[in-house]
Design a protein around this motif. Structure first.
Motif, PDB file in Angstrom:
ATOM      1  N   UNK A   9      11.106  -6.460  -2.768  1.00  4.30           N
ATOM      2  CA  UNK A   9      12.200  -6.891  -3.628  1.00  4.30           C
ATOM      3  C   UNK A   9      11.997  -6.315  -5.036  1.00  4.30           C
ATOM      4  N   UNK A  10      13.065  -6.204  -5.812  1.00  4.28           N
ATOM      5  CA  UNK A  10      12.927  -5.664  -7.174  1.00  4.28           C
ATOM      6  C   UNK A  10      11.890  -6.404  -8.031  1.00  4.28           C
ATOM      7  N   UNK A  11      11.827  -7.736  -7.939  1.00  5.13           N
ATOM      8  CA  UNK A  11      10.840  -8.473  -8.737  1.00  5.13           C
ATOM      9  C   UNK A  11       9.416  -8.141  -8.281  1.00  5.13           C
ATOM     10  N   UNK A  12       9.223  -7.847  -6.979  1.00  6.43           N
ATOM     11  CA  UNK A  12       7.900  -7.476  -6.486  1.00  6.43           C
ATOM     12  C   UNK A  12       7.514  -6.090  -7.007  1.00  6.43           C
ATOM     13  N   UNK A  13       8.452  -5.183  -7.016  1.00  2.73           N
ATOM     14  CA  UNK A  13       8.201  -3.839  -7.547  1.00  2.73           C
ATOM     15  C   UNK A  13       7.843  -3.920  -9.030  1.00  2.73           C
ATOM     16  N   UNK A  14       8.525  -4.787  -9.756  1.00  2.00           N
ATOM     17  CA  UNK A  14       8.231  -4.967 -11.174  1.00  2.00           C
ATOM     18  C   UNK A  14       6.792  -5.451 -11.367  1.00  2.00           C
ATOM     19  N   UNK A  15       6.354  -6.392 -10.545  1.00  2.00           N
ATOM     20  CA  UNK A  15       4.982  -6.892 -10.609  1.00  2.00           C
ATOM     21  C   UNK A  15       3.988  -5.783 -10.278  1.00  2.00           C
ATOM     22  N   UNK A  16       4.234  -5.068  -9.197  1.00  3.98           N
ATOM     23  CA  UNK A  16       3.332  -3.983  -8.782  1.00  3.98           C
ATOM     24  C   UNK A  16       3.252  -2.921  -9.866  1.00  3.98           C
ATOM     25  N   UNK A  62      -1.672  -8.666  -5.547  1.00  2.00           N
ATOM     26  CA  UNK A  62      -1.571 -10.013  -4.980  1.00  2.00           C
ATOM     27  C   UNK A  62      -1.901 -11.069  -6.042  1.00  2.00           C
ATOM     28  N   UNK A  63      -2.981 -10.848  -6.776  1.00  3.94           N
ATOM     29  CA  UNK A  63      -3.427 -11.817  -7.781  1.00  3.94           C
ATOM     30  C   UNK A  63      -2.351 -12.054  -8.837  1.00  3.94           C
ATOM     31  N   UNK A  64      -1.806 -10.986  -9.373  1.00  2.00           N
ATOM     32  CA  UNK A  64      -0.820 -11.145 -10.448  1.00  2.00           C
ATOM     33  C   UNK A  64       0.525 -11.610  -9.923  1.00  2.00           C
ATOM     34  N   UNK A  65       0.848 -11.339  -8.674  1.00  3.65           N
ATOM     35  CA  UNK A  65       2.061 -11.896  -8.077  1.00  3.65           C
ATOM     36  C   UNK A  65       1.948 -13.416  -7.985  1.00  3.65           C
ATOM     37  N   UNK A  66       0.771 -13.891  -7.633  1.00  3.06           N
ATOM     38  CA  UNK A  66       0.543 -15.333  -7.561  1.00  3.06           C
ATOM     39  C   UNK A  66       0.761 -15.999  -8.924  1.00  3.06           C
ATOM     40  N   UNK A  67       0.433 -15.287  -9.987  1.00  7.86           N
ATOM     41  CA  UNK A  67       0.578 -15.828 -11.341  1.00  7.86           C
ATOM     42  C   UNK A  67       2.006 -15.631 -11.863  1.00  7.86           C
ATOM     43  N   UNK A  68       2.480 -14.398 -11.865  1.00  2.10           N
ATOM     44  CA  UNK A  68       3.768 -14.084 -12.490  1.00  2.10           C
ATOM     45  C   UNK A  68       4.969 -14.517 -11.654  1.00  2.10           C
ATOM     46  N   UNK A  69       4.846 -14.414 -10.335  1.00  2.00           N
ATOM     47  CA  UNK A  69       5.984 -14.720  -9.460  1.00  2.00           C
ATOM     48  C   UNK A  69       5.852 -16.089  -8.793  1.00  2.00           C
ATOM     49  N   UNK A  70       4.708 -16.731  -9.005  1.00  2.00           N
ATOM     50  CA  UNK A  70       4.443 -18.046  -8.405  1.00  2.00           C
ATOM     51  C   UNK A  70       4.454 -18.021  -6.888  1.00  2.00           C
ATOM     52  N   UNK A  87       0.833  -1.206   0.000  1.00  2.00           N
ATOM     53  CA  UNK A  87       0.000   0.000   0.000  1.00  2.00           C
ATOM     54  C   UNK A  87       0.869   1.258   0.000  1.00  2.00           C
ATOM     55  N   UNK A  88       1.914   1.267   0.795  1.00  2.43           N
ATOM     56  CA  UNK A  88       2.822   2.421   0.857  1.00  2.43           C
ATOM     57  C   UNK A  88       3.443   2.678  -0.520  1.00  2.43           C
ATOM     58  N   UNK A  89       3.925   1.622  -1.162  1.00  2.00           N
ATOM     59  CA  UNK A  89       4.535   1.768  -2.479  1.00  2.00           C
ATOM     60  C   UNK A  89       3.524   2.318  -3.489  1.00  2.00           C
ATOM     61  N   UNK A  90       2.320   1.758  -3.493  1.00  2.73           N
ATOM     62  CA  UNK A  90       1.277   2.213  -4.423  1.00  2.73           C
ATOM     63  C   UNK A  90       0.996   3.695  -4.214  1.00  2.73           C
ATOM     64  N   UNK A  91       0.856   4.106  -2.964  1.00  3.02           N
ATOM     65  CA  UNK A  91       0.549   5.503  -2.654  1.00  3.02           C
ATOM     66  C   UNK A  91       1.722   6.426  -2.987  1.00  3.02           C
ATOM     67  N   UNK A  92       2.934   5.954  -2.797  1.00  8.20           N
ATOM     68  CA  UNK A  92       4.108   6.763  -3.175  1.00  8.20           C
ATOM     69  C   UNK A  92       4.159   6.952  -4.689  1.00  8.20           C
ATOM     70  N   UNK A  93       3.812   5.927  -5.418  1.00  5.89           N
ATOM     71  CA  UNK A  93       3.899   5.966  -6.878  1.00  5.89           C
ATOM     72  C   UNK A  93       2.710   6.681  -7.525  1.00  5.89           C
ATOM     73  N   UNK A  94       1.513   6.451  -7.000  1.00  6.95           N
ATOM     74  CA  UNK A  94       0.290   6.965  -7.633  1.00  6.95           C
ATOM     75  C   UNK A  94      -0.284   8.211  -6.964  1.00  6.95           C
ATOM     76  N   UNK A  95       0.144   8.509  -5.761  1.00  2.15           N
ATOM     77  CA  UNK A  95      -0.428   9.637  -5.027  1.00  2.15           C
ATOM     78  C   UNK A  95      -1.654   9.220  -4.248  1.00  2.15           C
ATOM     79  N   UNK A  96      -2.281  10.176  -3.589  1.00  4.28           N
ATOM     80  CA  UNK A  96      -3.426   9.857  -2.746  1.00  4.28           C
ATOM     81  C   UNK A  96      -4.581   9.311  -3.588  1.00  4.28           C
ATOM     82  N   UNK A  97      -5.390   8.486  -2.936  1.00  2.37           N
ATOM     83  CA  UNK A  97      -6.529   7.845  -3.615  1.00  2.37           C
ATOM     84  C   UNK A  97      -7.537   7.401  -2.569  1.00  2.37           C
ATOM     85  N   UNK A  98      -8.683   6.966  -3.027  1.00  5.08           N
ATOM     86  CA  UNK A  98      -9.697   6.474  -2.102  1.00  5.08           C
ATOM     87  C   UNK A  98      -9.228   5.151  -1.501  1.00  5.08           C
TER      88      UNK A  98
END
Length: 182
Positions: free
Chosen positions: A121-128, A70-78, A47-58
């Motif tokens: 981790x860098x691979x997690x940031x790439x997924x996000x 989470x969903x795409x991490x389960x697929x792309x990162x196994x 959540x912190x990373x998303x808010x830092x990257x995208x700015x404030x949101x609902x």
């Protein structure tokens, strides 16, 4: 092994346990540790990373973006991006610990979040980043409606009338299966 080395090992073990306790109280939930003893990323870090990257949101939009990360991490990162679960609430997937953290707020910013984006981790940031590129341009209502058309949320809510509260878990297995098949 001498007495100093034995005491050092005991101290290290105690410090890891103490770190778990601090993490529990800081974030409102236990977040786990990797085999190396490093603290795992948790939903608050994401959540912190998303808010830092995208700015404030609902808060609703933040919930949905965390869900899709989470969903795409389960697929792309196994593997799961974080341990916390999502529940099939009336307006889409909600992670209860994140909900409690932001309860009563309509909008949140990075300053409101206690997570640490540098735990990722860098691979997690790439997924996000990939998830945000696709989903972040859309508003909270659009994201909520999208989740309502998808199998994991619908499967968890079988037998629950529209608009009625529900605390059933959207399993990580159902997420991996559905999004992995797209």
């Amino acid at each position: 092994m001498n007495i100093l080395q034995m005491e050092g090992k005991k101290l290290m073990k105690k410090s890891k346990i103490f770190a778990k306790i601090i993490d529990f109280f800081r974030n409102g939930c236990y977040t786990g540790f990797t085999e190396r003893g490093d603290s795992m990323a948790n939903v608050f870090d994401v959540a912190k990373y998303i808010l830092e990257k995208e700015g404030s949101m609902s808060t609703m939009k933040l919930q949905k973006l965390c869900y899709y990360c989470q969903a795409w991490s389960l697929v792309w990162d196994d593997k799961a991006l974080f341990d916390e679960e999502f529940e099939a609430w009336a307006n889409g997937p909600v992670c209860r610990p994140l909900f409690y953290k932001t309860q009563g707020q309509y909008s949140v910013s990075a300053d409101d979040e206690t997570g640490e984006s540098n735990n990722l981790a860098p691979y997690q940031i790439e997924t996000i980043d990939a998830v945000l590129a696709h989903y972040a341009p859309h508003n909270a209502q659009w994201l909520s409606q999208l989740t309502h058309m998808e199998d994991p949320w619908n499967r968890a809510r079988v037998g629950i009338p529209t608009g009625v509260g529900c605390d059933r878990i959207i399993t990580k297995e159902s997420m991996a299966e559905y999004y992995g098949g797209l």
